[in-house]
Scaffold this active site. Structure first.
Site, short mmCIF file in Angstrom:
data_model
loop_
_atom_site.label_atom_id
_atom_site.label_comp_id
_atom_site.label_asym_id
_atom_site.label_seq_id
_atom_site.Cartn_x
_atom_site.Cartn_y
_atom_site.Cartn_z
N ASN A 9 -4.97 -9.53 3.30
CA ASN A 9 -4.52 -8.21 3.31
C ASN A 9 -2.91 -8.42 3.73
OD1 ASN A 9 -2.87 -5.46 4.02
ND2 ASN A 9 -4.38 -5.34 6.14
N HIS A 94 -7.74 1.61 6.54
CA HIS A 94 -7.15 0.51 7.64
C HIS A 94 -6.88 1.08 8.90
CE1 HIS A 94 -5.47 -3.24 9.16
NE2 HIS A 94 -6.12 -2.98 8.13
C1 PEP Z 1 -5.84 -7.12 8.89
O1 PEP Z 1 -5.04 -6.92 8.98
O2 PEP Z 1 -7.38 -6.11 8.54
C2 PEP Z 1 -6.39 -7.76 9.34
C3 PEP Z 1 -7.66 -8.70 9.56
O3 PEP Z 1 -5.54 -8.64 10.36
P1 PEP Z 1 -5.63 -9.45 11.08
O4 PEP Z 1 -6.50 -10.90 10.33
O5 PEP Z 1 -4.27 -10.18 10.92
O6 PEP Z 1 -6.73 -9.42 12.92
#
Ligand code: PEP
Length: 248
Positions: A9, A94
Site C-alpha cells: 500500500n 483502510h
Molecule cells: C498499511 O498502510 O496498510 C500499513 C500496514 O502500513 P505500515 O506497513 O506502514 O504499518
C-alpha cells in the site's frame, strides 16, 4: 491450499515518475512463483503502473474507489474506470480512510459489492484501535466490521475476497502485532466467515496481516495457519519489499 498474497500500500507517496522508477527497481526483487504480488499505487500512477508491470506476474491495485457507476461525484473514481485501465485489486476501508475520510462499515459494504460486480478483487481492511484492544473488545469489534462488509455478498464472491487484518495501533507505528495476536484475530475472522457462509468459503478466503510488517517479521507472521500474506505500507516503498515477498 491458499495462495499467499502480499500487497504494497503505497499510500500518498511517489509521483508517477518516481512510481515507475520504484516499480522498475522492485520488479526483479519481487519475482516469485509462490505468492500473488500487488502494488497499490496512487490513482495518478495506475495507468503507467499497469504498463510498467506488463510481462510480469505483478498486479496493480487502487487504494480506494467509489460505489456508484458514474455521475455527479466530483473527485471520485468508479470501479468501471479502474477495470478499464487494467486494475485488478482495490483496497477498501483502510483505517486511514475510515479515520480521515469518514468511511463507515456501510460505505465499505457498498464498495465491496460494487467491486465484485465489476470483477475487481477487494482487499477489505478491518482492525481495532488501541483503546478497543485494551478494553478487550478486539474480536467483537472486528467480527462486526466483517459481518457488515459482507452483507449481500455471495459465498462465491466472498471466496475471492481478501481481508486485511490491520490493528490501527500497528499501522505506521513500527509496533508490529505479535504472531499470536495476529493469528488470534485472523483465525477469528475465518471463523466469522464460516458462520456467515460455510467452512468451504472460510477455507478459501485469504486473510492478510498488516501493520508495520518488515523483512524481519514477515516469515513468522506469514507462516501462521490463518495468515495468508500481508498488506504492507512503509516497507513496500523500499527494496525490503522484495525480502518480504520472498520471506521463506
Ligand atoms: C498499511 O498502510 O496498510 C500499513 C500496514 O502500513 P505500515 O506497513 O506502514 O504499518
Amino acid at each position: 491450499m491458499r495462495r499467499k498474497i502480499i500487497a504494497g500500500n503505497w499510500k500518498m507517496n511517489k509521483t508517477p515518475t518516481e512510481a515507475i522508477a520504484l516499480i522498475n527497481e522492485l520488479k526483479p526483487l519481487v519475482a516469485t512463483k509462490d505468492a500473488d504480488v500487488v502494488f497499490c499505487v496512487p490513482f495518478v500512477s495506475l495507468i503507467p503502473a499497469v504498463e510498467a508491470v506488463k510481462g510480469t506476474d505483478i498486479a496493480i491495485g487502487a487504494q480506494n474507489m467509489y460505489f456508484e457507476e458514474s455521475g455527479a461525484y466530483t473527485g471520485e473514481v468508479s470501479p468501471g474506470m479502474l477495470v478499464d485501465i487494467g486494475v485488478k485489486y482495490v483496497i477498501i476501508g483502510h483505517s486511514e480512510r475510515r479515520q480521515y475520510f469518514a468511511e463507515t462499515d456501510e460505505t465499505v459494504n457498498k464498495k465491496v459489492i460494487k467491486a465484485f460486480e465489476h470483477g475487481l478483487t477487494p482487499i477489505i481492511c478491518v482492525g481495532e484501535s488501541l483503546t478497543q484492544r485494551e478494553q478487550g473488545i478486539t474480536i467483537d469489534f472486528v467480527r462486526q466490521q466483517v459481518k457488515i462488509a459482507f452483507l449481500n455478498v455471495t459465498a462465491d464472491q466472498a471466496k475471492n475476497a481478501v481481508i486485511a487484518y490491520e490493528p490501527i495501533w500497528a499501522i505506521g507505528t513500527g509496533k508490529v502485532a505479535t504472531t499470536e495476536q495476529a493469528e488470534e484475530v485472523c483465525s477469528a475472522i475465518r471463523m466469522c466467515i464460516s458462520e456467515i457462509y460455510d467452512v468451504a468459503t472460510a477455507a478459501a478466503i485469504r486473510i492478510q496481516y498488516g501493520g508495520s510488517v518488515t523483512a524481519a517479521s514477515a516469515a513468522d507472521l506469514f507462516s501462521q495457519k490463518d495468515i495468508d500474506g500481508g498488506l504492507v505500507g512503509g516497507a513496500s516503498l523500499k527494496a525490503d519489499f522484495g525480502k518480504i515477498v520472498n520471506y521463506k
